[in-house]
Design a protein around this motif. Structure first.
Motif, PDB file in Angstrom:
ATOM      1  N   LYS A 160      46.535  13.761  27.922  1.00 32.65           N
ATOM      2  CA  LYS A 160      45.647  14.115  29.032  1.00 32.65           C
ATOM      3  C   LYS A 160      45.832  13.167  30.206  1.00 32.65           C
ATOM      4  O   LYS A 160      45.774  13.580  31.372  1.00 32.65           O
ATOM      5  N   GLU A 161      46.029  11.882  29.918  1.00 35.99           N
ATOM      6  CA  GLU A 161      46.234  10.907  30.986  1.00 35.99           C
ATOM      7  C   GLU A 161      47.505  11.198  31.775  1.00 35.99           C
ATOM      8  O   GLU A 161      47.563  10.977  32.984  1.00 35.99           O
TER       9      GLU A 161
ATOM     10  N   SER B  54      41.192  14.854  35.945  1.00 31.04           N
ATOM     11  CA  SER B  54      40.619  13.595  36.431  1.00 31.04           C
ATOM     12  C   SER B  54      40.185  12.735  35.264  1.00 31.04           C
ATOM     13  O   SER B  54      39.824  13.243  34.195  1.00 31.04           O
ATOM     14  N   PRO B  55      40.223  11.408  35.426  1.00 30.67           N
ATOM     15  CA  PRO B  55      39.836  10.507  34.325  1.00 30.67           C
ATOM     16  C   PRO B  55      38.368  10.671  33.949  1.00 30.67           C
ATOM     17  O   PRO B  55      37.536  11.067  34.764  1.00 30.67           O
ATOM     18  N   THR B  56      38.077  10.375  32.699  1.00 33.06           N
ATOM     19  CA  THR B  56      36.688  10.397  32.252  1.00 33.06           C
ATOM     20  C   THR B  56      35.924   9.245  32.909  1.00 33.06           C
ATOM     21  O   THR B  56      36.515   8.311  33.453  1.00 33.06           O
TER      22      THR B  56
ATOM     23  N   GLU C  22      35.727  11.439  24.168  1.00 36.31           N
ATOM     24  CA  GLU C  22      36.661  11.830  25.226  1.00 36.31           C
ATOM     25  C   GLU C  22      37.696  12.816  24.699  1.00 36.31           C
ATOM     26  O   GLU C  22      38.100  13.740  25.412  1.00 36.31           O
TER      27      GLU C  22
ATOM     28  N   ASP D   1      33.582  14.646  29.645  1.00 39.60           N
ATOM     29  CA  ASP D   1      34.140  13.892  30.777  1.00 39.60           C
ATOM     30  C   ASP D   1      33.243  12.763  31.250  1.00 39.60           C
ATOM     31  O   ASP D   1      33.688  11.881  31.987  1.00 39.60           O
TER      32      ASP D   1
ATOM     33  N   ASP E 140      33.148   1.923  32.397  1.00 42.08           N
ATOM     34  CA  ASP E 140      33.718   1.792  33.740  1.00 42.08           C
ATOM     35  C   ASP E 140      32.687   1.272  34.737  1.00 42.08           C
ATOM     36  O   ASP E 140      33.022   0.571  35.686  1.00 42.08           O
TER      37      ASP E 140
ATOM     38  N   ILE F 205      39.263   3.990  41.132  1.00 41.77           N
ATOM     39  CA  ILE F 205      40.524   4.683  40.834  1.00 41.77           C
ATOM     40  C   ILE F 205      41.524   4.483  41.967  1.00 41.77           C
ATOM     41  O   ILE F 205      42.709   4.212  41.744  1.00 41.77           O
TER      42      ILE F 205
ATOM     43  N   THR G 149      42.139   1.542  36.106  1.00 43.44           N
ATOM     44  CA  THR G 149      43.140   1.405  35.040  1.00 43.44           C
ATOM     45  C   THR G 149      43.234  -0.031  34.551  1.00 43.44           C
ATOM     46  O   THR G 149      43.343  -0.291  33.347  1.00 43.44           O
TER      47      THR G 149
ATOM     48  N   ARG H 243      40.276  -0.905  32.200  1.00 42.80           N
ATOM     49  CA  ARG H 243      40.366  -0.286  30.875  1.00 42.80           C
ATOM     50  C   ARG H 243      41.409  -0.981  30.016  1.00 42.80           C
ATOM     51  O   ARG H 243      41.226  -1.130  28.801  1.00 42.80           O
TER      52      ARG H 243
END
Length: 383
Positions: A98-99, A105-107, A196, A201, A222, A316, A322, A325
């Motif tokens: 998925k990434e 779009s990111p969760t 996820e 999401d 996040d 983002i 990123t 995480r």
């Protein structure tokens, strides 16, 4: 149990040093060999039909499969831990795909913390319904405190989210803290991964009622949101270091009716206090705000969600999302190392044989706690 706390920091330091020395002693070819074996093991694990069936159920959004997966991850049984590792590897593979898909779009992981009585559960109920009404799929991981005497938890947060629990686009999972500090469980991070993988999401992590220094949830989300009631203390309380300086957004709850004047005062005092608190992010990247909200009337919900979306988008764009995480994965790897080292210490044959005797001598004052800890550590580390 107190003597384990005395030994813990020294024990973990020795274990970490041994792990680092072992890693540095491995040659390049040997490290490549280990990596290859890990990849082969991962391929073999995917052939487990039970785990494959569970992964398929989770990825297709089945709540029963997700609940079963989280239960498996939370288990402390050795055999189930191995199955849980296989399950998480499969879920991570799905998330990696998925990434790599730029169309998705990111969760968004949001941590919610605050003192008891701040209205965290009621806020999540209303806020979650607001998100699902806007087309989001929301997973709520609510952590309940466990009794120090019985070890049990009420797990009552779900009963206070009746409307959200019936929403087909929401999933609520209460879990016991099991004595873990920081307001979260040891497996909350793994539960997030499974949620996820189940195509939720937005992940909301509600911690237990925490104090100034308990903010482990900040290392797995996040954005960290602090909820404070109108009687949340004065400006000096806001200046105190700890949980306040970790917050990316502070929400003053119960801003309605007779409590509105108190909510305004707390908002102003905490806004003033923010000027003296060292921030997690530089000012040119993000400036934490203090808003008033009411879960009863819905006042401030749109504004709060708008601020959260702004934070998510901005992190983002500048690459902070990123980066954070990646750092969080490393932090939780070392947290698991600490837990496993302590568990192995407690179950070590030599330690089990000598422990009661050493504890009794410490209690009687024959030896110091430090000497007792050092003696047990020598037994643990000897070859």
């Amino acid at each position: 149990m107190m003597h384990f706390r005395v030994a813990r920091s020294q024990l973990l330091c020795k274990a970490v040093n041994r792990a680092v020395n072992y890693r540095s002693s491995i040659s390049g070819n040997a490290w490549i060999s280990l990596k290859y074996k890990s990849q082969v093991a991962s391929q073999q694990e995917s052939s487990n039909p039970v785990i494959n069936h569970l992964i398929q159920g989770i990825c297709s959004g089945k709540r029963a499969s997700l609940a079963e997966g989280i239960t498996l991850v939370e288990s402390k049984h050795p055999q189930k831990k191995e199955l849980a590792r296989q399950l998480l590897n499969g879920a991570l593979s799905q998330l990696k795909e998925k990434e790599n898909d730029s169309s998705q779009s990111p969760t968004f992981r949001i941590g919610l913390s605050g003192p008891p009585g701040a209205g965290k559960s009621y806020f999540i109920e209303k806020f979650g319904k607001h998100l699902t009404a806007n087309g989001h799929r929301v997973a709520v991981l609510a952590v309940d405190p466990s009794s120090n005497f019985t070890g049990g938890s009420l797990l009552g947060d779900k009963t206070r989210m009746t409307d959200l629990s019936r929403d087909p686009n929401a999933y609520i999972r209460p879990s016991p803290s099991s004595g873990n500090l920081g307001g979260v469980t040891r497996t909350t991070n793994e539960a997030i991964v499974l949620c996820e993988a189940a195509n939720y999401d937005i992940i909301l992590v509600e911690t237990v009622g925490v104090g100034q220094s308990e903010y482990a949830v900040a290392d797995m989300v996040d954005m960290f949101v602090l909820l404070i009631p109108p009687a949340g203390g004065d400006e000096l309380q806001g200046i105190k270091r700890g949980i306040v300086e970790m917050a990316d957004l502070t929400l003053v709850t119960k801003a309605d009716g007779d409590l509105m004047p108190a909510a305004r005062r707390i908002q102003m005092e905490y806004t003033s206090a923010m000027k003296f608190v060292r921030r997690r992010l530089p000012l040119d990247i993000w400036l934490p705000s203090v808003f008033r909200i009411s879960s009863l009337t819905g006042y401030g919900m749109d504004r709060a969600w708008g601020k959260m979306k702004q934070f998510h988008k901005q992190m983002i764009e500048i690459g902070e999302f990123t980066k954070k995480r990646r750092e969080q994965r490393k932090v939780w790897m070392w947290n698991h190392i600490q837990d496993q080292v302590l568990d192995r210490f407690k179950t070590h044959p030599e330690i089990s044989h000598q422990l009661l005797s050493i504890e009794k001598r410490v209690q009687e004052g024959e030896i110091t706690p430090g000497w007792g800890a050092e003696y047990l550590m020598k037994l643990f580390t000897k070859r």
